[in-house]
Design an enzyme around this catalytic site. Structure first.
Site, PDB file in Angstrom:
ATOM      1  N   GLY A  92      39.963  40.086  46.457  1.00 11.77           N
ATOM      2  CA  GLY A  92      38.522  40.057  46.222  1.00 11.77           C
ATOM      3  C   GLY A  92      37.956  38.658  46.315  1.00 11.77           C
ATOM      4  CE  LYS A 113      43.667  33.029  42.295  1.00  8.91           C
ATOM      5  NZ  LYS A 113      44.836  33.073  41.410  1.00  8.91           N
ATOM      6  N   GLY A 126      33.607  36.434  44.523  1.00  2.00           N
ATOM      7  CA  GLY A 126      34.581  35.933  45.491  1.00  2.00           C
ATOM      8  C   GLY A 126      34.967  34.477  45.277  1.00  2.00           C
ATOM      9  CG  ASP A 252      46.936  43.535  40.019  1.00  2.00           C
ATOM     10  OD1 ASP A 252      47.215  44.220  39.026  1.00  2.00           O
ATOM     11  OD2 ASP A 252      46.139  42.588  39.991  1.00  2.00           O
ATOM     12  CG  ASP A 262      47.173  36.204  40.488  1.00  2.00           C
ATOM     13  OD1 ASP A 262      46.862  35.308  41.274  1.00  2.00           O
ATOM     14  OD2 ASP A 262      46.552  37.281  40.407  1.00  2.00           O
TER      15      ASP A 262
HETATM   16  P1  AMP Z   1      43.467  38.812  38.868  1.00  2.00           P
HETATM   17  O1  AMP Z   1      43.147  39.162  37.460  1.00  2.00           O
HETATM   18  O2  AMP Z   1      43.134  37.393  39.229  1.00  2.00           O
HETATM   19  O3  AMP Z   1      44.844  39.196  39.256  1.00  2.00           O
HETATM   20  O4  AMP Z   1      42.461  39.673  39.777  1.00  2.00           O
HETATM   21  C1  AMP Z   1      42.414  41.065  39.739  1.00  2.00           C
HETATM   22  C2  AMP Z   1      41.543  41.559  40.860  1.00  2.00           C
HETATM   23  O5  AMP Z   1      40.194  41.126  40.703  1.00  2.00           O
HETATM   24  C3  AMP Z   1      41.962  41.113  42.245  1.00  2.00           C
HETATM   25  O6  AMP Z   1      41.724  42.178  43.126  1.00  2.00           O
HETATM   26  C4  AMP Z   1      41.041  39.960  42.517  1.00  2.00           C
HETATM   27  O7  AMP Z   1      40.860  39.733  43.893  1.00  2.00           O
HETATM   28  C5  AMP Z   1      39.771  40.429  41.861  1.00  2.00           C
HETATM   29  N1  AMP Z   1      38.900  39.307  41.475  1.00  2.00           N
HETATM   30  C6  AMP Z   1      39.122  38.411  40.495  1.00  2.00           C
HETATM   31  N2  AMP Z   1      38.110  37.524  40.422  1.00  2.00           N
HETATM   32  C7  AMP Z   1      37.232  37.849  41.381  1.00  2.00           C
HETATM   33  C8  AMP Z   1      35.965  37.314  41.810  1.00  2.00           C
HETATM   34  N3  AMP Z   1      35.421  36.250  41.234  1.00  2.00           N
HETATM   35  N4  AMP Z   1      35.354  37.924  42.837  1.00  2.00           N
HETATM   36  C9  AMP Z   1      35.884  39.001  43.432  1.00  2.00           C
HETATM   37  N5  AMP Z   1      37.050  39.558  43.062  1.00  2.00           N
HETATM   38  C10 AMP Z   1      37.724  38.992  42.059  1.00  2.00           C
HETATM   39 MG    MG Z   2      46.009  38.969  40.745  1.00  2.00          MG
END
Ligand code: AMP
Ligand code: MG
Length: 485
Positions: A92, A113, A126, A252, A262
């Site tokens: 995302g 990222k 994003g 994930d 992550d």
């Molecule tokens: P994470 O908790 O970083 O593992 O993210 C979990 C999901 O949320 C993943 O699919 C990320 O790509 C999405 N995500 C986290 N932060 C953002 C953001 N600021 N914009 C879009 N998607 C996000």
């Molecule tokens: Mg992640």
């Protein structure tokens, strides 16, 4: 030109473009306003045979403002159980620039990222904060120094754009290097959207990429499950060894390649307690220090579920086959964990009976809230070098038993084993926070760079930085980490 004379720049070979088209979307990163290079890992660049990237290239290509030649960037699709609940996710806020192949034929994902919205962004912007990307850079490089498998960090670019979170901050883009970004969640996505035959093809792709030694196995999916489980056990044992708490062990965030991936709300434990948790969103302590092995087993069961259709045509048979592996987890984990703990104690030939000595030490640490890292450093010290709680009777009594246990081994070998397994330095939470705030808000990287330097060789004592081993009293009581999204 022979392979070894090739100049040191990008050498793209994007195999992911050939996997099932449901698993990615072709997309370029979004440009940022005013890219400014704040960190560059020249040593890693050299390891990757990227020494000849120009300064312009680094800033333009690693900010997402210019796509390197000869590559086709994409966002990867994946799903995942987040705190136990299944969701469709995907990159995302990340873009895979491509796969770079080194002269030794090692393949690495080069991912940006914080690179802008994608097809998978849902309601997110994003983007990432500079603070969060600095955090990932520091902790991932520290993990590498601690000799724990991890994604690496090549660069951080400040974007000059505002990012809106609890407060307004500057944005950052991290260049993340990984063996791949294929996760348990990628298989969960594939199991949901791909035909059985395509799931089988994808599984073969992943095995060929990461575990080619399994290609001759009769049941590829089952062999992959066992392999990934073994890799995860090794990884989590390493986390437990240094007191690392990942904080968001959703499926994930579980790499098929066995790397730590992550770095959101992760932190290192100071005072020993198995229930230690720092993440503000982990209210029930699902991902607490002591829960990490059990959660990994749970995650492996989710992986098994995704693979069921290609493990056996008859579902019950497939389940039975998976169970033989998943039920083996606790025993395999326990034995590797005990070996690791015995290594920390310098017990060269460990036995099952050593568990009581280990447990007794852990109970003592928990009772006296002693520092996990420093306790192991104090074990081999003589009485006149000890102070504070390490002079207490119970610890001294335990030390007598320990002395007796190691008395048959050669002392140099005992100490050397202990040195290799007990870091002198870990990224202490209070120092990490100070370094990140100085970096993100004042552009002052002095402490950040000192930490990076010390954490490059964390098993080497270094009297100049003795103060990095001291934790301010009660700092952790109110300490919370945030997801940094
Ligand atoms: P994470 O908790 O970083 O593992 O993210 C979990 C999901 O949320 C993943 O699919 C990320 O790509 C999405 N995500 C986290 N932060 C953002 C953001 N600021 N914009 C879009 N998607 C996000
Ligand atoms: Mg992640």
């Amino acid at each position: 030109m022979s392979e070894n004379n090739r100049i040191n720049k990008w050498n793209w070979d994007n195999t992911y473009l050939k996997v099932d088209e449901n698993l990615f979307r072709i997309l370029n990163p979004f440009p940022v306003n005013e890219p400014r290079l704040v960190l560059y890992n020249q040593e890693l660049a050299n390891e990757l045979d990227l020494n000849d990237l120009t300064q312009d290239q680094i800033i333009l290509e690693l900010s997402g403002n210019q796509v390197p030649e000869h590559t086709t960037p994409l966002a990867q699709a994946y799903a995942g159980h987040q705190f136990g609940h299944f969701n469709i996710l995907g990159d995302g806020r990340a873009i895979l620039l491509g796969e770079h192949v080194t002269k030794d034929n090692d393949r690495f994902d080069i991912q940006l990222k914080g690179s802008g919205r994608t097809y998978f962004s849902r309601n997110g912007d994003g983007r990432a904060t500079l603070y969060a990307m600095l955090r990932e850079y520091l902790i991932s490089e520290a993990m590498h120094g601690l000799k724990i498998p991890t994604t690496r960090s090549l660069a951080v670019i400040a974007t000059g754009d505002e990012v809106y979170r609890e407060k307004v901050s500057e944005g950052g883009v991290l260049t993340r290097i990984a063996k791949s970004h294929i996760r348990v969640g990628t298989f969960q996505y594939a199991a949901k959207y791909l035909k059985k035959e395509d799931l089988q093809n994808y599984t073969e792709y992943v095995i060929d990429r990461h575990y080619p030694e399994l290609l001759n196995e009769d049941n590829l999916a089952l062999a992959l499950l066992k392999k990934v489980q073994d890799q995860q056990i090794d990884l989590i044992v390493n986390w437990m060894r240094v007191g690392f708490i990942h904080g968001v062990m959703n499926t994930d965030n579980v790499s098929i390649a066995g790397e730590t991936i992550d770095y959101g709300p992760c932190a290192f434990m100071n005072a020993y307690h198995p229930e230690t948790v720092f993440s503000s969103i982990d209210r029930d302590g699902r991902y607490a220090y002591g829960n990490q092995p059990a959660i990994t087993q749970w995650n492996m069961a989710r992986f098994a579920s995704a693979l069921l259709p290609i493990i056996h045509e008859v579902e019950e048979e497939a389940v039975k086959l998976c169970e033989t592996i998943i039920y083996q987890f606790p025993e395999d984990y326990e034995s590797k964990w005990l070996k690791m703990m015995c290594d920390k104690l310098g017990i060269l030939e460990h036995q099952i009976e050593d568990k009581s000595l280990v447990d007794e030490l852990l109970s003592w640490m928990q009772k006296y809230k002693s520092d996990y890292t420093n306790t192991f450093l104090n074990i081999s010290k003589s009485l006149d070098e000890l102070e504070g709680i390490y002079l207490n009777e119970e610890f001294q009594a335990w030390k007598l038993k320990w002395n007796q246990r190691i008395s048959n081994f050669e002392i140099e070998s005992v100490l050397s084993l202990m040195n290799r397994n007990n870091p002198s330095f870990i990224p202490r939470n209070h120092l990490v926070e100070e370094a990140l705030l100085n970096g993100a808000e004042k552009n002052d990287f002095k402490l950040f760079n000192e930490l990076l330097l010390v954490l490059k060789n964390p098993y080497q004592s270094n009297s100049t930085f003795n103060h990095f081993q001291v934790v301010p009293a009660d700092f952790d009581l109110g300490y919370q980490t945030f997801c940094g999204t």
